[in-house]
Design a protein around this motif. Structure first.
Motif, short mmCIF file in Angstrom:
data_model
loop_
_atom_site.label_atom_id
_atom_site.label_comp_id
_atom_site.label_asym_id
_atom_site.label_seq_id
_atom_site.Cartn_x
_atom_site.Cartn_y
_atom_site.Cartn_z
N ARG A 107 0.83 -1.20 0.00
CA ARG A 107 0.00 0.00 0.00
C ARG A 107 0.87 1.25 0.00
O ARG A 107 2.02 1.21 0.43
N PRO A 108 0.31 2.38 -0.46
CA PRO A 108 1.10 3.61 -0.57
C PRO A 108 1.81 4.03 0.72
O PRO A 108 2.99 4.38 0.70
N LYS A 109 1.10 4.00 1.83
CA LYS A 109 1.71 4.40 3.10
C LYS A 109 2.87 3.48 3.47
O LYS A 109 3.95 3.93 3.86
N GLU A 110 2.64 2.18 3.32
CA GLU A 110 3.69 1.20 3.63
C GLU A 110 4.88 1.33 2.69
O GLU A 110 6.04 1.22 3.11
N ALA A 111 4.60 1.55 1.42
CA ALA A 111 5.68 1.71 0.43
C ALA A 111 6.54 2.92 0.76
O ALA A 111 7.77 2.84 0.78
N THR A 112 5.89 4.03 1.05
CA THR A 112 6.62 5.26 1.34
C THR A 112 7.41 5.13 2.63
O THR A 112 8.59 5.52 2.69
N LEU A 113 6.79 4.58 3.67
CA LEU A 113 7.49 4.43 4.95
C LEU A 113 8.66 3.46 4.85
O LEU A 113 9.71 3.69 5.47
N SER A 114 8.53 2.40 4.07
CA SER A 114 9.64 1.45 3.94
C SER A 114 10.84 2.11 3.25
O SER A 114 11.99 1.87 3.63
N VAL A 115 10.57 2.95 2.25
CA VAL A 115 11.67 3.64 1.57
C VAL A 115 12.28 4.70 2.50
O VAL A 115 13.50 4.87 2.53
N LEU A 116 11.46 5.39 3.27
CA LEU A 116 11.98 6.35 4.24
C LEU A 116 12.86 5.66 5.28
O LEU A 116 13.91 6.20 5.68
N LEU A 117 12.47 4.47 5.71
CA LEU A 117 13.29 3.70 6.65
C LEU A 117 14.64 3.33 6.01
O LEU A 117 15.69 3.45 6.65
N TYR A 118 14.60 2.88 4.78
CA TYR A 118 15.83 2.57 4.04
C TYR A 118 16.75 3.79 3.98
O TYR A 118 17.95 3.69 4.24
N LEU A 119 16.18 4.95 3.66
CA LEU A 119 16.99 6.17 3.58
C LEU A 119 17.53 6.56 4.95
O LEU A 119 18.68 7.02 5.06
N LEU A 120 16.75 6.38 6.00
CA LEU A 120 17.21 6.67 7.36
C LEU A 120 18.38 5.77 7.74
O LEU A 120 19.38 6.22 8.30
N LEU A 121 18.27 4.49 7.41
CA LEU A 121 19.37 3.56 7.69
C LEU A 121 20.64 3.98 6.97
O LEU A 121 21.74 3.94 7.54
N GLY A 122 20.50 4.40 5.72
CA GLY A 122 21.66 4.89 4.98
C GLY A 122 22.18 6.19 5.54
O GLY A 122 23.40 6.41 5.63
N ALA A 123 21.29 7.08 5.95
CA ALA A 123 21.70 8.38 6.47
C ALA A 123 22.49 8.25 7.77
O ALA A 123 23.42 9.04 8.01
N ILE A 124 22.16 7.26 8.61
CA ILE A 124 22.90 7.11 9.86
C ILE A 124 24.21 6.35 9.67
O ILE A 124 24.95 6.14 10.62
N GLY A 125 24.48 5.97 8.42
CA GLY A 125 25.78 5.41 8.12
C GLY A 125 25.82 3.94 7.75
O GLY A 125 26.90 3.43 7.42
N LEU A 126 24.70 3.26 7.80
CA LEU A 126 24.73 1.86 7.39
C LEU A 126 24.99 1.77 5.88
O LEU A 126 24.47 2.58 5.11
#
Length: 139
Positions: free
Chosen positions: A6-25
């Motif tokens: 679903r749109p909300k889940e899709a967007t949140l999963s990508v935001l989580l991916y970006l957050l993980l990358g942003a903190i250095g993973l």
């Protein structure tokens, strides 16, 4: 009926991916991570990933036909190319034509091939999941 993400889940999963990358993973291309990735020549692509996920999911969830899924992925890719091109122009101060030659045109054919394969595999996967009794089927 089994839904695509679903749109909300899709967007949140990508935001989580970006957050993980942003903190250095090391989740980004080449095993990179960190905030500096968002500021480089390809930062626009990363920043537009959530919008791509939203657009693709909104369109793909309407109707599960080959054409609809292809259009969803195609328009999502257009959103991503726009974001990537804007980011590249801002970072490099390049002209639009130069940006198109470097950032968009070399990737159009490979991305069309990937979109076509994604479309075909998504319908096969959906049909397989629907045939499995342990998946909840929504009506």
């Amino acid at each position: 009926m089994l839904h695509f993400i679903r749109p909300k889940e899709a967007t949140l999963s990508v935001l989580l991916y970006l957050l993980l990358g942003a903190i250095g993973l090391p989740v980004f291309s080449g095993g990179n991570g960190g905030l500096h990735i968002f500021i480089g020549q390809t930062g626009g692509f990363l920043l537009f990933f959530p919008l791509r996920a939203l657009v693709t999911s909104l369109i793909a969830n309407r109707k599960k036909s080959l054409i609809q899924i292809f259009i969803a992925n195609f328009l999502g890719e257009v959103v991503l190319f726009i974001g990537g091109a804007i980011g590249f122009i801002i970072f490099t101060h390049s002209l639009i034509l130069t940006t198109l030659k470097l950032v968009v045109l070399p990737f159009v054919l490979p991305d069309l091939i990937k979109i076509t394969l994604t479309t075909l595999f998504s319908l096969l996967l959906l049909k397989t999941l629907q045939s499995q009794s342990y998946f909840k089927i929504e009506k």
